[in-house]
Scaffold this motif. Structure first.
Motif, PDB file in Angstrom:
ATOM      1  N   UNK A  31     -15.802  11.967   1.288  1.00  0.00           N
ATOM      2  CA  UNK A  31     -15.322  11.318   2.507  1.00  0.00           C
ATOM      3  C   UNK A  31     -15.534   9.809   2.457  1.00  0.00           C
ATOM      4  N   UNK A  32     -16.703   9.387   1.967  1.00  0.00           N
ATOM      5  CA  UNK A  32     -16.980   7.953   1.859  1.00  0.00           C
ATOM      6  C   UNK A  32     -16.036   7.301   0.847  1.00  0.00           C
ATOM      7  N   UNK A  33     -15.800   7.985  -0.249  1.00  0.00           N
ATOM      8  CA  UNK A  33     -14.896   7.457  -1.274  1.00  0.00           C
ATOM      9  C   UNK A  33     -13.482   7.335  -0.727  1.00  0.00           C
ATOM     10  N   UNK A  34     -13.069   8.322   0.030  1.00  0.00           N
ATOM     11  CA  UNK A  34     -11.731   8.289   0.633  1.00  0.00           C
ATOM     12  C   UNK A  34     -11.627   7.139   1.633  1.00  0.00           C
ATOM     13  N   UNK A  35     -12.675   6.941   2.422  1.00  0.00           N
ATOM     14  CA  UNK A  35     -12.688   5.846   3.392  1.00  0.00           C
ATOM     15  C   UNK A  35     -12.599   4.498   2.685  1.00  0.00           C
ATOM     16  N   UNK A  36     -13.401   4.334   1.656  1.00  0.00           N
ATOM     17  CA  UNK A  36     -13.377   3.075   0.889  1.00  0.00           C
ATOM     18  C   UNK A  36     -12.004   2.879   0.245  1.00  0.00           C
ATOM     19  N   UNK A  37     -11.446   3.945  -0.309  1.00  0.00           N
ATOM     20  CA  UNK A  37     -10.118   3.859  -0.924  1.00  0.00           C
ATOM     21  C   UNK A  37      -9.063   3.439   0.088  1.00  0.00           C
ATOM     22  N   UNK A  38      -9.122   3.997   1.293  1.00  0.00           N
ATOM     23  CA  UNK A  38      -8.166   3.615   2.334  1.00  0.00           C
ATOM     24  C   UNK A  38      -8.331   2.165   2.752  1.00  0.00           C
ATOM     25  N   UNK A  39      -9.579   1.698   2.815  1.00  0.00           N
ATOM     26  CA  UNK A  39      -9.821   0.288   3.141  1.00  0.00           C
ATOM     27  C   UNK A  39      -9.260  -0.630   2.052  1.00  0.00           C
ATOM     28  N   UNK A  40      -9.446  -0.237   0.802  1.00  0.00           N
ATOM     29  CA  UNK A  40      -8.923  -1.037  -0.320  1.00  0.00           C
ATOM     30  C   UNK A  40      -7.399  -1.074  -0.263  1.00  0.00           C
ATOM     31  N   UNK A  41      -6.780   0.061   0.006  1.00  0.00           N
ATOM     32  CA  UNK A  41      -5.316   0.117   0.096  1.00  0.00           C
ATOM     33  C   UNK A  41      -4.823  -0.775   1.237  1.00  0.00           C
ATOM     34  N   UNK A  42      -5.512  -0.711   2.384  1.00  0.00           N
ATOM     35  CA  UNK A  42      -5.134  -1.569   3.510  1.00  0.00           C
ATOM     36  C   UNK A  42      -5.258  -3.040   3.167  1.00  0.00           C
ATOM     37  N   UNK A  43      -6.333  -3.388   2.488  1.00  0.00           N
ATOM     38  CA  UNK A  43      -6.539  -4.775   2.077  1.00  0.00           C
ATOM     39  C   UNK A  43      -5.459  -5.221   1.105  1.00  0.00           C
ATOM     40  N   UNK A  44      -5.118  -4.363   0.179  1.00  0.00           N
ATOM     41  CA  UNK A  44      -4.095  -4.706  -0.807  1.00  0.00           C
ATOM     42  C   UNK A  44      -2.720  -4.848  -0.150  1.00  0.00           C
ATOM     43  N   UNK A  45      -2.438  -4.031   0.863  1.00  0.00           N
ATOM     44  CA  UNK A  45      -1.182  -4.170   1.579  1.00  0.00           C
ATOM     45  C   UNK A  45      -1.130  -5.505   2.311  1.00  0.00           C
ATOM     46  N   UNK A  46      -2.254  -5.902   2.906  1.00  0.00           N
ATOM     47  CA  UNK A  46      -2.311  -7.210   3.560  1.00  0.00           C
ATOM     48  C   UNK A  46      -2.087  -8.346   2.576  1.00  0.00           C
ATOM     49  N   UNK A  47      -2.698  -8.232   1.404  1.00  0.00           N
ATOM     50  CA  UNK A  47      -2.507  -9.262   0.372  1.00  0.00           C
ATOM     51  C   UNK A  47      -1.062  -9.289  -0.104  1.00  0.00           C
ATOM     52  N   UNK A  48      -0.451  -8.110  -0.235  1.00  0.00           N
ATOM     53  CA  UNK A  48       0.950  -8.057  -0.649  1.00  0.00           C
ATOM     54  C   UNK A  48       1.832  -8.765   0.376  1.00  0.00           C
ATOM     55  N   UNK A  49       1.556  -8.539   1.660  1.00  0.00           N
ATOM     56  CA  UNK A  49       2.331  -9.206   2.703  1.00  0.00           C
ATOM     57  C   UNK A  49       2.133 -10.717   2.651  1.00  0.00           C
ATOM     58  N   UNK A  50       0.902 -11.150   2.407  1.00  0.00           N
ATOM     59  CA  UNK A  50       0.646 -12.590   2.297  1.00  0.00           C
ATOM     60  C   UNK A  50       1.415 -13.193   1.129  1.00  0.00           C
ATOM     61  N   UNK A  51       1.416 -12.495  -0.007  1.00  0.00           N
ATOM     62  CA  UNK A  51       2.152 -12.998  -1.173  1.00  0.00           C
ATOM     63  C   UNK A  51       3.650 -13.027  -0.905  1.00  0.00           C
ATOM     64  N   UNK A  52       4.151 -12.017  -0.215  1.00  0.00           N
ATOM     65  CA  UNK A  52       5.574 -11.975   0.106  1.00  0.00           C
ATOM     66  C   UNK A  52       5.940 -13.146   1.013  1.00  0.00           C
TER      67      UNK A  52
END
Length: 102
Positions: A31-52
């Motif tokens: 569960x903790x790994x899944x939570x961390x993974x979801x946070x990383x994915x959210x962060x990466x999506x934000x970075x992708x939007x910033x780059x776009x």
């Protein structure tokens, strides 16, 4: 049955309890790994939007620079034409002075 083949119910229960604890710990880690993974994915999506968005800003800046370059080229051509006209006028005036005093 021999003495080695008897099953101690207390030991069996301890093994079951240990397995349950291990399973609970494994589920918590998952569960903790899944939570961390979801946070990383959210962060990466934000970075992708910033780059776009940055890419869009760069394209807009390039368009403005290209327009500015065109304006500067036109100004250069006009300046060269005016300079040529001034030199031509100076040459005509010098020629007129020579013809008048000759």
């Amino acid at each position: 049955m021999g003495r080695g083949s008897t099953v101690n119910p207390v030991e069996v229960q301890q093994l079951i309890d240990t397995q349950d604890d291990l399973m609970r710990n494994s589920l918590q880690v998952r569960d903790q790994t899944e939570l961390i993974g979801n946070e990383v994915i959210g962060s990466m999506q934000g970075q992708r939007n910033q780059l776009y968005n940055a890419s869009g800003n760069i394209e807009g800046t390039r368009a403005v620079v290209d327009q500015s370059r065109g304006v500067l080229r036109r100004m250069e051509i006009i300046e060269k034409k005016k300079k040529f006209c001034l030199w031509l006028l100076i040459a005509i005036l010098i020629l007129a002075n020579i013809l008048m005093f000759w």
